[in-house]
Design an enzyme around this catalytic site. Sequence first.
Site, mmCIF file in Angstrom:
data_model
loop_
_atom_site.group_PDB
_atom_site.id
_atom_site.type_symbol
_atom_site.label_atom_id
_atom_site.label_comp_id
_atom_site.label_asym_id
_atom_site.label_seq_id
_atom_site.Cartn_x
_atom_site.Cartn_y
_atom_site.Cartn_z
ATOM 1 N N CYS A 164 0.828 -1.202 0.000
ATOM 2 C CA CYS A 164 0.000 0.000 0.000
ATOM 3 C C CYS A 164 0.865 1.255 0.000
ATOM 4 O O CYS A 164 1.858 1.349 0.698
ATOM 5 C CB CYS A 164 -0.947 0.098 1.187
ATOM 6 S SG CYS A 164 -2.033 -1.301 1.330
ATOM 7 N N ARG A 211 4.167 -0.366 -4.578
ATOM 8 C CA ARG A 211 3.845 -0.869 -3.237
ATOM 9 C C ARG A 211 2.534 -1.657 -3.196
ATOM 10 O O ARG A 211 2.199 -2.276 -2.195
ATOM 11 C CB ARG A 211 3.752 0.293 -2.254
ATOM 12 C CG ARG A 211 5.012 1.112 -2.152
ATOM 13 C CD ARG A 211 4.825 2.261 -1.205
ATOM 14 N NE ARG A 211 4.637 1.793 0.142
ATOM 15 C CZ ARG A 211 5.606 1.537 1.003
ATOM 16 N NH1 ARG A 211 6.851 1.731 0.645
ATOM 17 N NH2 ARG A 211 5.342 1.110 2.213
ATOM 18 N N TRP A 250 -2.628 -2.886 -1.679
ATOM 19 C CA TRP A 250 -2.262 -4.298 -1.806
ATOM 20 C C TRP A 250 -3.092 -4.998 -0.748
ATOM 21 O O TRP A 250 -2.873 -4.832 0.448
ATOM 22 C CB TRP A 250 -0.763 -4.459 -1.540
ATOM 23 C CG TRP A 250 -0.247 -5.847 -1.740
ATOM 24 C CD1 TRP A 250 0.200 -6.394 -2.910
ATOM 25 C CD2 TRP A 250 -0.096 -6.861 -0.742
ATOM 26 N NE1 TRP A 250 0.607 -7.687 -2.691
ATOM 27 C CE2 TRP A 250 0.435 -8.000 -1.372
ATOM 28 C CE3 TRP A 250 -0.370 -6.930 0.622
ATOM 29 C CZ2 TRP A 250 0.711 -9.180 -0.704
ATOM 30 C CZ3 TRP A 250 -0.104 -8.112 1.302
ATOM 31 C CH2 TRP A 250 0.442 -9.228 0.636
ATOM 32 N N ASN A 275 -1.932 2.121 5.660
ATOM 33 C CA ASN A 275 -1.021 1.072 5.218
ATOM 34 C C ASN A 275 -0.623 0.284 6.457
ATOM 35 O O ASN A 275 -0.122 0.871 7.413
ATOM 36 C CB ASN A 275 0.214 1.706 4.565
ATOM 37 C CG ASN A 275 1.323 0.709 4.327
ATOM 38 O OD1 ASN A 275 1.075 -0.481 4.156
ATOM 39 N ND2 ASN A 275 2.554 1.179 4.324
ATOM 40 N N GLY A 276 -0.867 -1.002 6.467
ATOM 41 C CA GLY A 276 -0.521 -1.818 7.635
ATOM 42 C C GLY A 276 -1.603 -2.837 7.905
ATOM 43 O O GLY A 276 -2.441 -3.106 7.040
ATOM 44 N N GLU A 305 18.127 -17.408 -6.631
ATOM 45 C CA GLU A 305 17.681 -16.067 -7.016
ATOM 46 C C GLU A 305 17.170 -16.058 -8.462
ATOM 47 O O GLU A 305 16.150 -15.433 -8.771
ATOM 48 C CB GLU A 305 18.847 -15.081 -6.813
ATOM 49 C CG GLU A 305 18.608 -13.646 -7.247
ATOM 50 C CD GLU A 305 17.428 -12.963 -6.580
ATOM 51 O OE1 GLU A 305 16.856 -13.502 -5.631
ATOM 52 O OE2 GLU A 305 17.047 -11.876 -7.049
ATOM 53 N N LYS A 326 13.384 -14.992 -9.542
ATOM 54 C CA LYS A 326 13.084 -13.949 -10.543
ATOM 55 C C LYS A 326 12.099 -14.489 -11.571
ATOM 56 O O LYS A 326 11.136 -13.832 -11.936
ATOM 57 C CB LYS A 326 14.349 -13.497 -11.288
ATOM 58 C CG LYS A 326 15.345 -12.645 -10.555
ATOM 59 C CD LYS A 326 14.875 -11.270 -10.172
ATOM 60 C CE LYS A 326 14.112 -11.228 -8.914
ATOM 61 N NZ LYS A 326 14.743 -11.068 -7.654
ATOM 62 N N GLU A 342 8.463 -15.120 -10.061
ATOM 63 C CA GLU A 342 7.649 -13.975 -9.633
ATOM 64 C C GLU A 342 7.158 -13.112 -10.798
ATOM 65 O O GLU A 342 6.115 -12.487 -10.683
ATOM 66 C CB GLU A 342 8.352 -13.143 -8.561
ATOM 67 C CG GLU A 342 9.576 -12.412 -9.003
ATOM 68 C CD GLU A 342 10.292 -11.725 -7.851
ATOM 69 O OE1 GLU A 342 9.644 -11.340 -6.878
ATOM 70 O OE2 GLU A 342 11.514 -11.550 -7.961
ATOM 71 N N HIS A 391 19.374 -36.364 -5.688
ATOM 72 C CA HIS A 391 18.630 -36.802 -4.498
ATOM 73 C C HIS A 391 17.131 -36.518 -4.628
ATOM 74 O O HIS A 391 16.443 -36.422 -3.617
ATOM 75 C CB HIS A 391 19.213 -36.133 -3.250
ATOM 76 C CG HIS A 391 20.641 -36.501 -3.013
ATOM 77 N ND1 HIS A 391 21.022 -37.750 -2.576
ATOM 78 C CD2 HIS A 391 21.791 -35.807 -3.214
ATOM 79 C CE1 HIS A 391 22.342 -37.795 -2.487
ATOM 80 N NE2 HIS A 391 22.830 -36.632 -2.877
ATOM 81 N N LYS A 418 6.169 -4.332 -3.564
ATOM 82 C CA LYS A 418 7.604 -4.104 -3.398
ATOM 83 C C LYS A 418 8.032 -4.118 -1.942
ATOM 84 O O LYS A 418 9.098 -4.595 -1.601
ATOM 85 C CB LYS A 418 7.951 -2.758 -4.028
ATOM 86 C CG LYS A 418 9.416 -2.417 -4.024
ATOM 87 C CD LYS A 418 10.138 -3.196 -5.093
ATOM 88 C CE LYS A 418 11.638 -3.034 -5.000
ATOM 89 N NZ LYS A 418 12.317 -4.167 -5.612
HETATM 90 C C1 F6R Z 1 12.048 -10.546 -4.980
HETATM 91 C C2 F6R Z 1 11.819 -9.529 -3.997
HETATM 92 C C3 F6R Z 1 11.435 -9.945 -2.618
HETATM 93 C C4 F6R Z 1 12.184 -9.089 -1.594
HETATM 94 C C5 F6R Z 1 11.690 -9.393 -0.178
HETATM 95 C C6 F6R Z 1 12.470 -8.627 0.869
HETATM 96 O O1 F6R Z 1 12.384 -9.992 -6.216
HETATM 97 O O2 F6R Z 1 11.925 -8.378 -4.267
HETATM 98 O O3 F6R Z 1 11.669 -11.295 -2.404
HETATM 99 O O4 F6R Z 1 13.551 -9.351 -1.702
HETATM 100 O O5 F6R Z 1 10.337 -9.055 -0.087
HETATM 101 O O6 F6R Z 1 12.372 -7.256 0.669
HETATM 102 P P1 F6R Z 1 13.398 -6.248 1.319
HETATM 103 O O7 F6R Z 1 14.731 -6.516 0.736
HETATM 104 O O8 F6R Z 1 12.863 -4.894 0.979
HETATM 105 O O9 F6R Z 1 13.404 -6.512 2.791
#
Ligand code: F6R
Length: 614
Positions: free
Chosen positions: A2, A27, A75, A101-102, A487, A491, A494, A510, A609
Amino acid sequence: MCGIVGYIGKRQVFPILIKGLKRLEYRGYDSAGVAMINDNGDLSVYKTKGKVADLERFCEDKDISGTVGIAHTRWATHGEPSSVNAHPHYSESKNIAIIHNGIIENYADLKKKLVADGVKFRSDTDTEVIVQLIEYIQTRKNVDLLTAVRFALTQLIGAYAIAVLDKRDKDQIIAARKQSPLVIGIGEDEFFLGSDATPIIEYTDKVVYLDDDNIAVIRRGEDLKVVNTLNDTLNPEICTVDLDLGQIEKGGFPHFMLKEIFEQPECLENCMRGRINVEANNVTLSAVIDYRRQLLAAKRVIIVACGTSWHAGLIGKQLIESLCRIPVEVEYASEFRYRNPVIDSSDVVIAISQSGETADTLAAVNLAKDNGAFVYGVCNAIGSSIPRDTDTGSYIHVGPEIGVASTKAFTGQVTVLLMLALALGKEKGTITNEQYSKIVSELCTVPEKMKSLLKLNDRISELSKTFTYASNFLYLGRGYNYPVALEGALKLKEISYIHAEGYPAAEMKHGPIALIDSDMPVVVIAPHDEMYQKVLSNIQEIKARKGKVIALVSKGDDTISKIADEVIEIPQTLECLEPLVASIPLQLLAYHIAVCKGKNVDQPRNLAKSVTVE
Ligand code: F6R
């Protein structure tokens, strides 16, 4: 999780709110809304399911006049994404509107009591409880808005950043925060509100980052007033933000994600600037100088983080263990905070977070502090909660990351962790001068190596078309490249919604090997390092089962190149630096597959985000 925007001043508020929401859309983007006191004194709330652009269209035939307003991009947590559940929410009388937001954890109890007293609710959200409670207190106790907000906040359990507008006072916004970020911009006879500084920097660089339990009384024509829930006046610190507009715009790229992938060579230079002196062959982190005693006393390091930052933490573990000889544990912050972990004053806890606002990581930081550990933050967002709550830390300085999928923050985090390991290893004497010099000088070549990798963009874009059919992907790597495999898989899943898993290459036999058939693409990170022969065997095992191999190999490799289906050459570097180069083609691969599949790369479904809720 949010985004919140607000404005009070002389300008027309609507365009400021919309522009601000667009900047904060990373967000959350399932619904959006605005509340404004119009020129004729009405408090209008316009909201709709969908993105900010949908809200803009929705408002085309509405009265959008006025110089005070609040706005929100959502969100969903409580209540499905819908116009009804979108913010702002009115109180029952429609005199008051709120954005939030929260998460309010005790909302069900509060709602039950209010409903029993006859209050009528319109939505399923936890947020509506706050505004109804404020009005309930205001009318029952006959108090002003600030007093009602103060009293209401003392009844809430959970996290919030809120902004409240009352139709009967067009000269005031009241805002408050607890565990969710809120920034107030101070202009000339005008104030701005934002979940971060990005909606504000166009107008002013003077900001106040509200602290937990702070309530801001933002009144037209008066100085900003900040109080606590007991109404004691506080002295907020006014900071100057150093962020320019170009950093938060797409700059000619079709998506923020691609722009951010391409920014990495420059980001790394910024991250190292003033910290690495190649001539003197030296790494200096001010936190290591200022807190040398605490850091050298560490008997153990615990890294806490989530998602991509957790993957960077896995690389940090290998770096710190190998260069500093300190045992390191890497924990998901969400697990760590709830499992009663053993922590004491001989532990150093490193919290890694791009946003600096992730609720679980923040809670882990506070748990570690309460147990006497020394806490070090590795964050990107300047002035965010984690850097403010930790004992010390280092910013990664990669600039605002707006694409929801983290890219440049990952390489920035790895770089800071490497610099930390080098600086600490030197202080401890656990690294030889030769090893130290070799890593420092090689690290300085990484931005150029990244540039050469970015030239593969067109080729990776072409190659991606071959793999859009896949519904599963496997990513394999060993040592420093195992977290890179995790990672790469994250990517892909997501942003393209293709199921992908990362594994240490040797673990394949395994279990995951059972998945391999002619439909299964396997991305294997296989540079020419100590593990090369072993990874080569894994590739042969995959090919024997007709799997499709996309191999990342060192330039000039002529063995794997002959057996893999697709080969991406990466420049040779030291093993501990491989994640910084190997992650770039994987980011590009995920990006192009998602684009080929027509996905919304910058705003993937269900994600946000900044995860400021548990
Ligand atoms: C993946 C991604 C998330 C963040 C996670 C932690 O691309 O962006 O997995 O890495 O939500 O976020 P931060 O780093 O802001 O604590």
